[in-house]
Enzyme design. Sequence first.
Site, PDB file in Angstrom:
ATOM      1  N   GLU A  68      52.044   0.918  56.225  1.00  0.00           N
ATOM      2  CA  GLU A  68      53.431   1.080  56.663  1.00  0.00           C
ATOM      3  C   GLU A  68      53.684   2.532  57.060  1.00  0.00           C
ATOM      4  OE1 GLU A  68      56.522   0.477  53.672  1.00  0.00           O
ATOM      5  OE2 GLU A  68      58.005   0.251  55.264  1.00  0.00           O
TER       6      GLU A  68
ATOM      7  N   SER B 258      60.134   6.876  49.365  1.00  0.00           N
ATOM      8  CA  SER B 258      61.109   7.894  49.763  1.00  0.00           C
ATOM      9  C   SER B 258      60.423   9.242  50.003  1.00  0.00           C
ATOM     10  CB  SER B 258      62.168   8.058  48.673  1.00  0.00           C
ATOM     11  OG  SER B 258      61.603   8.722  47.556  1.00  0.00           O
TER      12      SER B 258
ATOM     13  N   GLU C  71      60.835  11.955  48.481  1.00  0.00           N
ATOM     14  CA  GLU C  71      60.403  12.530  47.199  1.00  0.00           C
ATOM     15  C   GLU C  71      59.132  11.832  46.699  1.00  0.00           C
ATOM     16  OE1 GLU C  71      63.583  11.641  47.899  1.00  0.00           O
ATOM     17  OE2 GLU C  71      64.355  13.677  48.117  1.00  0.00           O
TER      18      GLU C  71
HETATM   19  C1  LIG Z   1      66.488   0.497  56.524  1.00  0.00           C
HETATM   20  C2  LIG Z   1      65.713   0.039  55.317  1.00  0.00           C
HETATM   21  C3  LIG Z   1      64.820  -0.990  55.444  1.00  0.00           C
HETATM   22  C4  LIG Z   1      64.115  -1.460  54.334  1.00  0.00           C
HETATM   23  N1  LIG Z   1      63.267  -2.529  54.494  1.00  0.00           N
HETATM   24  C5  LIG Z   1      62.647  -3.048  53.408  1.00  0.00           C
HETATM   25  C6  LIG Z   1      61.835  -4.197  53.521  1.00  0.00           C
HETATM   26  O1  LIG Z   1      61.673  -4.749  54.609  1.00  0.00           O
HETATM   27  N2  LIG Z   1      61.255  -4.701  52.428  1.00  0.00           N
HETATM   28  C7  LIG Z   1      61.424  -4.118  51.207  1.00  0.00           C
HETATM   29  O2  LIG Z   1      60.859  -4.615  50.246  1.00  0.00           O
HETATM   30  N3  LIG Z   1      62.169  -3.023  51.049  1.00  0.00           N
HETATM   31  C8  LIG Z   1      62.802  -2.464  52.122  1.00  0.00           C
HETATM   32  N4  LIG Z   1      63.596  -1.353  51.978  1.00  0.00           N
HETATM   33  C9  LIG Z   1      63.798  -0.815  50.639  1.00  0.00           C
HETATM   34  C10 LIG Z   1      63.140   0.504  50.365  1.00  0.00           C
HETATM   35  O3  LIG Z   1      61.769   0.339  50.245  1.00  0.00           O
HETATM   36  C11 LIG Z   1      63.778   1.083  49.092  1.00  0.00           C
HETATM   37  O4  LIG Z   1      65.084   1.457  49.423  1.00  0.00           O
HETATM   38  C12 LIG Z   1      62.999   2.253  48.566  1.00  0.00           C
HETATM   39  O5  LIG Z   1      61.822   1.817  47.959  1.00  0.00           O
HETATM   40  C13 LIG Z   1      63.804   3.096  47.577  1.00  0.00           C
HETATM   41  O6  LIG Z   1      64.289   2.300  46.532  1.00  0.00           O
HETATM   42  P1  LIG Z   1      65.820   2.364  46.075  1.00  0.00           P
HETATM   43  O7  LIG Z   1      66.633   2.135  47.295  1.00  0.00           O
HETATM   44  O8  LIG Z   1      65.993   1.459  44.950  1.00  0.00           O
HETATM   45  O9  LIG Z   1      66.049   3.867  45.631  1.00  0.00           O
HETATM   46  P2  LIG Z   1      65.647   4.505  44.213  1.00  0.00           P
HETATM   47  O10 LIG Z   1      64.231   4.221  43.919  1.00  0.00           O
HETATM   48  O11 LIG Z   1      66.641   4.122  43.194  1.00  0.00           O
HETATM   49  O12 LIG Z   1      65.753   6.050  44.558  1.00  0.00           O
HETATM   50  C14 LIG Z   1      66.975   6.809  44.442  1.00  0.00           C
HETATM   51  C15 LIG Z   1      66.638   8.293  44.610  1.00  0.00           C
HETATM   52  O13 LIG Z   1      65.780   8.703  43.540  1.00  0.00           O
HETATM   53  C16 LIG Z   1      64.600   9.310  44.044  1.00  0.00           C
HETATM   54  N5  LIG Z   1      63.474   9.011  43.172  1.00  0.00           N
HETATM   55  C17 LIG Z   1      63.097   7.816  42.691  1.00  0.00           C
HETATM   56  N6  LIG Z   1      61.978   7.922  41.957  1.00  0.00           N
HETATM   57  C18 LIG Z   1      61.612   9.220  41.992  1.00  0.00           C
HETATM   58  C19 LIG Z   1      60.524   9.969  41.434  1.00  0.00           C
HETATM   59  N7  LIG Z   1      59.556   9.394  40.709  1.00  0.00           N
HETATM   60  N8  LIG Z   1      60.468  11.294  41.697  1.00  0.00           N
HETATM   61  C20 LIG Z   1      61.425  11.908  42.452  1.00  0.00           C
HETATM   62  N9  LIG Z   1      62.470  11.252  42.977  1.00  0.00           N
HETATM   63  C21 LIG Z   1      62.556   9.912  42.771  1.00  0.00           C
HETATM   64  C22 LIG Z   1      64.430   8.710  45.424  1.00  0.00           C
HETATM   65  O14 LIG Z   1      63.654   9.550  46.249  1.00  0.00           O
HETATM   66  C23 LIG Z   1      65.857   8.588  45.892  1.00  0.00           C
HETATM   67  O15 LIG Z   1      66.263   9.816  46.422  1.00  0.00           O
HETATM   68  C24 LIG Z   1      64.289  -0.848  53.074  1.00  0.00           C
HETATM   69  C25 LIG Z   1      65.178   0.213  52.959  1.00  0.00           C
HETATM   70  C26 LIG Z   1      65.884   0.666  54.055  1.00  0.00           C
HETATM   71  C27 LIG Z   1      66.831   1.820  53.874  1.00  0.00           C
END
Ligand SMILES: Cc1cc2nc3c(=O)[nH]c(=O)nc-3n(C[C@H](O)[C@H](O)[C@H](O)COP(=O)(O)OP(=O)(O)OC[C@H]3O[C@@H](n4cnc5c(N)ncnc54)[C@H](O)[C@@H]3O)c2cc1C
Lengths: 405, 378
Positions: A253, A383, A385
Site C-alpha cells: 500500500e 499514519s 507517526e
Molecule cells: C481516507 C481514508 C481511507 C481509509 N481507507 C481504509 C481502508 O480502505 N481500509 C481500512 O481498513 N482502513 C482505512 N482507513 C483507516 C486508516 O488505516 C486508519 O485511520 C489509520 O490506521 C489510523 O487509525 P485511527 O484512525 O484509528 O487513528 P489512531 O490510531 O487512533 O491514531 C490517532 C493519532 O495517534 C497517533 N498514534 C497512534 N499510535 C501511535 C504510536 N504508536 N506512536 C505515535 N503516534 C501514534 C496517530 O499517528 C494519530 O496521529 C482509511 C482512512 C482514511 C483517512
Amino acid sequence: MTENKLKLDEFRQEVSAWLEGNFPKSLNGKASEIGLGKNVSGRLAEDSDTWRKTLAAQGWGIATWPAEYGGAGLSQKHVQIINEEMDEIGAFNPIPMLAGMGVTMVGPTILEYGTEAQKLRHLPKMASGEIFWCLGYSEPGAGSDLASLTTKAEDKGDHWLINGQKVWTSGADIAQWCGALVRTDPKAKKRSGISFIMFPMDQAGVKTRPVKLISGDSPFCEMFFDNAKAEKNELLGDLNDGWSLGKRLLQHERQSQTGEGGPATGGECLGDIAKRYVGTDEHGTLEDTDLRLRLANHLMDEQAHKLTIRRIMAEAKGNVEVTAVASILKNSATDVAQTRTELLMELMGTQGLGWEGDEYSQDELGNVRMWLGVKAMSIYGGSYEVQKNIISKNILGLPETTQKG
Amino acid sequence: MAALTEEQSMIQHQAQSWVIKHASVQEFRNVRDGESDVEFSPQIWSEMVSMGWAGIIIPEAYGGSDLGYLTFGLILEQAGRQLSASPLFASALVGASAILLGGSESQKKMLLPGIADGSEIVTLALEEGPRHAPKNIDLTADSNADGFTLSGSKTFVCEGMSATSYIVAARTDGKAGSPEGITLFVVPADAEGIKRTKLNTVDSRGYANIEFSQVKVTVGAVLGTVGEGHALLEAILDRARAGIAAEMLGTGSQAFEMTLEYLKTRVQFGQVIGSFQALGHRAAGFYSQKELARSCVEAALQSIDNNDGNIDEMSSLAKCKVGDFLHDMSNELIQIHGGIGMTDEFNAGLYLKRARVLESSYGNQAYHRNRYAQIKGF
Ligand SMILES: Cc1cc2nc3c(=O)[nH]c(=O)nc-3n(C[C@H](O)[C@H](O)[C@H](O)COP(=O)(O)OP(=O)(O)OC[C@H]3O[C@@H](n4cnc5c(N)ncnc54)[C@H](O)[C@@H]3O)c2cc1C
C-alpha cells in the site's frame, strides 16, 4: 549507448506507436473525470470502457504481473516508460483505480502468498479492472494498533462465518470483493490469531454505510458483518498467519502511495499559478517574496522526492523490493502533497475559500477539496507517526521504550 | 547510492577505507592544533594524488583518468565524512573544471597535468564581500599594450595560502553587479603585486585574503573570452556547488551516524535514549532528509557528466537540499550528545563549524532557493 538502453528506446517507440493507434482521443486529459463515482455517460463512457478493455488485453493495466494473471511480465523500467509516454499524450491507465485496492494491495499479496487457484481466480479480473476490491483492516477500536482487531471468523466446516465491524473501508459501498483481517483464534496472543480472508460483498451478511468526509466526498464506509460468509478456499496464506501477510500488504500500500504522480502533483507549474494570483514586479518576480521562497523550497522538495524514487529504482536495477524504504517515500509523498495544497490555498487568497458556486472556477473548487482530501495521507496506510516508528525501528535499529521516562 | 559501475564501487570502497585509516578527523585535529600556514597535511595530499584522485575529471590526454563528476563525488563524500583537509576539492575539482571549461589548448597543457600530479594547486579567487555574489566584482583588469593590470582584492579564497595559481574573476568593463564585463584570468600565485593573508576561520581550514596591486598579466592569461566571463564563471560554480554538495553529504551523513550510535548506547532512565519516541522520530526524520538529499546530489553530479541542459537547476537543488540537511543535522549532533557535545575534545563541534563554512560556500540555502525560483521563472 548500451545495448540495454537501446532496447528501452526501441520499447519506448513501440509504446508510443501503440498508444497513438489505440488511445481514444476523446479521453485526452480526462483521467479524473473517468475516475470513480463520476457520472460519465454516452460516448465518453463507451470510449473509456473500450480503452480499459484494450489496455487490459495488452496486459498494461498492471504490466509487471505475469501474462497468465493478466499482466505483461514487464519490468518497472518498462512501466515507467509506458507511464511517461501516456503522460506525453494525455493518456492514462484507469485500471488501478477501477480495481480499488485490488491491483495495488490485495493483488500483489495474492501473488506472493496465494495458491495457484486463487491467483487464477482473482488476479486476471483485477488486472482488467472488472472487479473492485475493498480492504477491511481498521475497526473502531483498532486503528494504528491494528492487532487489537476483534472481527472474528469461525470455521463452520464448509465455510467461514464472519461477525463484527470494520470502519473507514474505502469504496466498500461499490466494491464487489473484500479482503479482510479477522480473528480466527481468539485464545491466541494478539498478533498470532489473525487471518486474511476474502469474500464477495454482495451477500445478506454484509452491510455498508457511507461516511461523509471533510472534503464533502464519501469514499469510505462503515462495514457490518452479521453472519457473513466466505468460502473455505478464500483464506489467503496460512491460518493464523494473517498478521505478517497483512503487514506485507501494507508495504505494498505504501509503495503504491509513494508514486511520482501522487494526488497533488503534476498539472500546471505552481510558480505560474502563483504569478496569476499574486502578481509580479517588472522583472517577473513574484511580489510576495516570502511565499516565493516557500514555493521554490516546495518545488525542490517535490523534485527531491521524485529523484529519490528514481534513484531507488535505479539501484534496484528496475526491480524494487518492497521494503522499509517505502516508509520514507510515503512520508515524503505526504509532505509534498500537503505542502503543495496548503500553498495553493494560500496563493489563491479568497478565491481559495469557496465551497461551491459560479464565483469560483472548477480548478479553485477542486483545489479546496484536494487540500482537505490529502490531509488523509498522513493518517491512512500507517499514519505519519507510525511510519516514523517503522523507520526508527526497522531501518535504524532503535529499540522500543521499556519504561516511562 | 546511485547504481554504480564496478569501477565506481571499487573507488568508493578504496576511498572509504583509506580516508578512515589515513585521513581521519584525528589527522585534521593534528593539523588544526599545529602551527603551519597551510591547513592540510602535505603527506596526506601527496598520497591522495598518488591514488589518482586529483585527476578524476581530467582527460587522459592531460594526465587524468576522466572518470567524471559522480565518481569524484564519491571520493569527496568520504573526505567530507572525516573532515579530511586537502586541496582536492579546491584544485582538482574547481580549478580543473575552470581550465576544462574555459581553457585554451595551451592553458590545458600547461595546468591540467600539474593539477593531476599535485604539483599545481589552482584555486578560484572570486568573492569580494561577505556573501556569495558572483556578479559583484570590483577587482579591475585594465587592458594595456602588454596585456592587463589587475588591482583589487579577494576574500575567503579556498586554499588561498597553498595555491600556485588563481583563477581570478575580474572586471574589464561595466559596474559591480553587472553580468557583463567580467573576465577570468589565470594568475600565478607568485606574480609580483600579490599579497596573501591567512584567515583564521571557524573551521580551521585554509582560507586566505588576496590583494592584487598592479599585478601584470599577458593576454595569454585570459581564461575564455574577454568580457564574457560571467557564463563561464557560473558553469564553474555549478560544478563547484555539486561537488561541495557531495562533500557536505558526507559530513552530514557522518554526523547522522555519530548521532545514531549515541542514541543506541547512551543510557538514561534505565534505557538507551534512542528508545524515547521523541528522539526516534527525529532520527527517522533526519534519515529521510539524508536520503532525499543524496538523490539530489547524485542527480546533480550525473547531470554534469551527461552534460544535460539543467545543470544550473540541479546544482542549486543539490546545494540547497544538502545544505538544509547538514545545517539541521549539525545542530542535532550537538543536542543529542548533551554536555559532551559541547566539549572541544569531542568531534561534534568540528562538524558544526565546518558545516557553516560549507553552507556559505558558493551560495547558502537562501541563495539557491532564490536562484531556483528564478530558473523556474517566478
Ligand atoms: C481516507 C481514508 C481511507 C481509509 N481507507 C481504509 C481502508 O480502505 N481500509 C481500512 O481498513 N482502513 C482505512 N482507513 C483507516 C486508516 O488505516 C486508519 O485511520 C489509520 O490506521 C489510523 O487509525 P485511527 O484512525 O484509528 O487513528 P489512531 O490510531 O487512533 O491514531 C490517532 C493519532 O495517534 C497517533 N498514534 C497512534 N499510535 C501511535 C504510536 N504508536 N506512536 C505515535 N503516534 C501514534 C496517530 O499517528 C494519530 O496521529 C482509511 C482512512 C482514511 C483517512
